[in-house]
Design an enzyme around this catalytic site. Structure first.
Site, mmCIF file in Angstrom:
data_model
loop_
_atom_site.group_PDB
_atom_site.id
_atom_site.type_symbol
_atom_site.label_atom_id
_atom_site.label_comp_id
_atom_site.label_asym_id
_atom_site.label_seq_id
_atom_site.Cartn_x
_atom_site.Cartn_y
_atom_site.Cartn_z
ATOM 1 N N TRP A 21 42.951 55.818 41.742
ATOM 2 C CA TRP A 21 43.072 56.894 42.906
ATOM 3 C C TRP A 21 43.970 56.220 43.995
ATOM 4 C CZ3 TRP A 21 40.814 61.209 44.668
ATOM 5 C CH2 TRP A 21 40.522 61.569 46.044
ATOM 6 N N TRP A 62 40.775 66.652 50.506
ATOM 7 C CA TRP A 62 39.768 65.816 50.217
ATOM 8 C C TRP A 62 38.657 67.151 49.676
ATOM 9 C CZ3 TRP A 62 38.922 61.052 49.965
ATOM 10 C CH2 TRP A 62 39.568 60.078 50.825
ATOM 11 N N PHE A 88 40.712 50.273 55.174
ATOM 12 C CA PHE A 88 41.192 51.841 55.470
ATOM 13 C C PHE A 88 42.421 51.891 56.088
ATOM 14 C CE2 PHE A 88 36.957 54.295 55.699
ATOM 15 C CZ PHE A 88 36.532 53.965 54.342
ATOM 16 N N ARG A 103 39.135 54.579 63.666
ATOM 17 C CA ARG A 103 39.929 54.220 62.472
ATOM 18 C C ARG A 103 41.478 54.906 62.571
ATOM 19 N NH1 ARG A 103 35.835 57.421 60.433
ATOM 20 N NH2 ARG A 103 36.875 59.589 59.580
ATOM 21 N N GLN A 126 46.350 54.055 50.610
ATOM 22 C CA GLN A 126 44.900 53.741 50.217
ATOM 23 C C GLN A 126 44.762 54.010 48.682
ATOM 24 O OE1 GLN A 126 42.020 53.976 52.958
ATOM 25 N NE2 GLN A 126 43.605 52.600 53.249
ATOM 26 N N ASN A 157 44.882 57.641 48.144
ATOM 27 C CA ASN A 157 45.198 58.806 49.145
ATOM 28 C C ASN A 157 45.968 58.325 50.322
ATOM 29 O OD1 ASN A 157 42.035 57.370 49.702
ATOM 30 N ND2 ASN A 157 42.531 57.901 51.511
ATOM 31 N N ASP A 158 45.834 58.544 51.521
ATOM 32 C CA ASP A 158 46.564 58.271 52.559
ATOM 33 C C ASP A 158 47.972 57.495 52.613
ATOM 34 O OD1 ASP A 158 44.499 59.448 53.288
ATOM 35 O OD2 ASP A 158 44.105 58.105 55.347
ATOM 36 N N TRP A 205 37.747 58.164 44.725
ATOM 37 C CA TRP A 205 37.826 57.283 46.190
ATOM 38 C C TRP A 205 36.641 56.377 45.898
ATOM 39 C CZ3 TRP A 205 34.408 55.927 50.244
ATOM 40 C CH2 TRP A 205 35.176 55.441 51.303
ATOM 41 N N GLU A 260 41.697 62.035 62.428
ATOM 42 C CA GLU A 260 41.975 61.032 61.673
ATOM 43 C C GLU A 260 43.653 61.069 61.768
ATOM 44 O OE1 GLU A 260 38.888 60.632 58.246
ATOM 45 O OE2 GLU A 260 40.195 62.017 57.892
#
Ligand code: FRU
Length: 490
Positions: free
Chosen positions: A35, A303, A97, A165, A54, A37-38, A62, A220
């Protein structure tokens, strides 16, 4: 078993052969396995572009976040490097993160969020701190002995004590600044600003910007930069309500133009504008490259969206094409980076013809770019149908009367359906489109980057047709299709 960089690298090397490549993209960035993500730590360092991300290598869902890492000379071809960060310390034990990278004294500094769980409820029982890791070679990173560099005692009152974060660090007038995403605990997203002279010791400055109540309950992945004399703030607001045709995804991305006062720590803005008008675009991050270009990459997923590759394909998640951010007065344009033009291979080229009804093109494919210049002043509707097959089609259409551009994926294949709509004017009937299709993605750049629509689609491999359609007469001034993939790459 505990997590480590070695364990992650070994797992990926041993598991890669299991990947199912049916929906793997050909000219977009993806993780090697599992997986992603960002985008994180996007930076040009010692000549090469570095992209971190990520990463949960062990499953296509995730999980405990690592930072994956890749480098590129041209932003198109990426070389995977060993995992850069694993959640192996007390202060990041449940995840490394999102965060950013900055060059300082010849070294590469990563600032990232440590995620720490305090109980069983993943939505409530956690807190977050900011950490530093440094590398001399841009590959091996040493976490700082004094981590966390910003602990929870530096969170101001009246601000969430747990959502804290995604540090993005930038330099201005010899000082470093860090923006962090958070909320006021009362349902409004906000950004906190910190300052440092050495990237180790940080001082809280102010709530830099906050929601007026229409911009989601948590912010975020903030990013702040100067572009031709104006300050830009980008961020990803969570759970923002739709406004007309905009903000129909669960989570959105917006930009604001304004002025950051580095004495008060306040960013003054008047309005906010969507960064992308499609389905799958989130947590974008920018960097300034050595040519002076501001380049942005986003996560090309959403998401809680259904991702068909999670079932049996062993991977999920991809990045958008790198897009150059250009200032045009009081708005931004987003254009595919010029390097992409070097990837153009043979294709189909036609000039000056009319479309009335349907016209199937003499071209089939899964990874290509289409550039269209058309005059819609005599048409009631113009559409382009992509990835068409027996029962499948993805429809991009423009209605000159409504001045609306639509991306419809209701019949695109096995992924989620739906339609997204962007308002768009066509002065003197002129419409310019650049459309990038890549196995399971579509990115549409409207009117030279005035608006962009991004979405994932999951058609059958046989669905490769392309057709134009016009209700009334559409005058096509030029049509180019370029195959973007060398046959040996497939
Ligand atoms: C955004 C985000 C960040 C966080 C990361 C965790 O997509 O939720 O806020 O740092 O993903 O993977």
């Amino acid at each position: 078993m505990s997590y480590s960089i070695e364990r992650a690298n070994r797992f990926v090397a041993e598991s890669k052969h299991l990947l199912v490549d049916q929906y793997r993209l050909h000219y977009h960035f993806m993780g090697e396995f599992g997986w992603i993500n960002d985008p994180n730590g996007f930076v040009q360092y010692k000549g090469e572009y570095h992209l971190f991300y990520q990463y949960h290598p062990y499953q296509p869902v995730w999980g405990p976040m690592h930072w994956g890492h890749a480098v590129s000379k041209d932003l198109i071809e990426w070389r995977h490097l060993p995992v850069a960060l694993a959640p192996d310390q007390e202060y990041d034990r449940d995840g490394c993160f999102s965060g950013s990278a900055i060059e300082h004294k010849d070294s590469l500094y990563l600032l990232y969020t440590g995620h720490i769980m305090t109980g069983p409820d993943i939505t409530k029982d956690y807190y977050q701190v900011q950490n530093l890791a440094i590398s001399q070679d841009g590959i091996l990173f040493t976490k700082d002995a004094h981590n966390p560099v910003i602990n929870t005692d530096q969170i101001p009152a009246h601000t969430s004590q747990k959502d804290f974060r995604d540090p993005k660090v930038f330099e201005r007038n010899g000082q470093f600044y860090m923006v962090l995403g958070s909320n006021d605990d009362q349902g409004k997203g906000l950004i906190l600003l910190y300052r440092s002279v050495d990237l180790h010791t940080w001082e809280y400055m102010n709530v830099m910007a906050q929601s007026d109540g229409t911009l989601g309950d948590n912010w975020e992945c903030p990013d702040v930069f100067d572009l031709d004399g104006i300050d830009v703030l980008m961020m990803s607001p969570q759970r923002m309500s739709p406004q007309g045709n905009n903000y129909h995804n669960l989570h959105s991305t917006v930009y604001m133009l304004g002025k950051l006062d580095t004495d008060t720590g306040i960013f003054d803005y008047k309005q906010y504008i969507p960064i992308d008008y499609g389905f799958d675009f989130y947590a974008c991050q920018t960097t300034l490259d050595q040519q002076g270009r501001r380049i942005m990459i986003g996560w090309m997923d959403s998401w809680e969206a259904l991702m068909p590759t999670q079932n049996g394909h062993h991977w999920a998640g991809a990045m958008t094409l790198p897009r150059e951010v250009i200032r045009d007065g009081e708005r931004l344009l987003f254009c595919p980076v010029a390097e992409l033009e070097q990837s153009r291979l043979e294709g189909l080229h036609a000039e000056s013809f009319e479309v009335q009804g349907q016209q199937v093109l003499d071209y089939r494919g899964e990874s290509y770019e289409i550039e269209l210049n058309i005059d819609v002043s005599k048409s009631e509707e113009f559409a382009i149908h992509l990835r068409t097959g027996e029962a499948e089609t993805t429809v991009l259409s423009y209605s000159p009367l409504e001045q609306l551009f639509r991306f419809n994926r209701d019949q695109s294949g096995i992924g989620p359906g739906g339609e997204r709509i962007a308002s768009l004017t066509t002065p003197e009937g002129q419409l310019h489109l650049r459309i990038f299709v890549d196995l399971s993605s579509v990115e549409v750049f409207l009117q030279d980057g005035e608006k962009v629509m991004t979405g994932r689609i999951y058609p059958q491999p046989e669905s490769q047709g392309i057709a134009l359609y016009s209700n009334g007469i559409t005058q096509v001034q030029s049509l180019h299709i370029w195959n973007l993939v060398q046959p040996e790459q497939i």
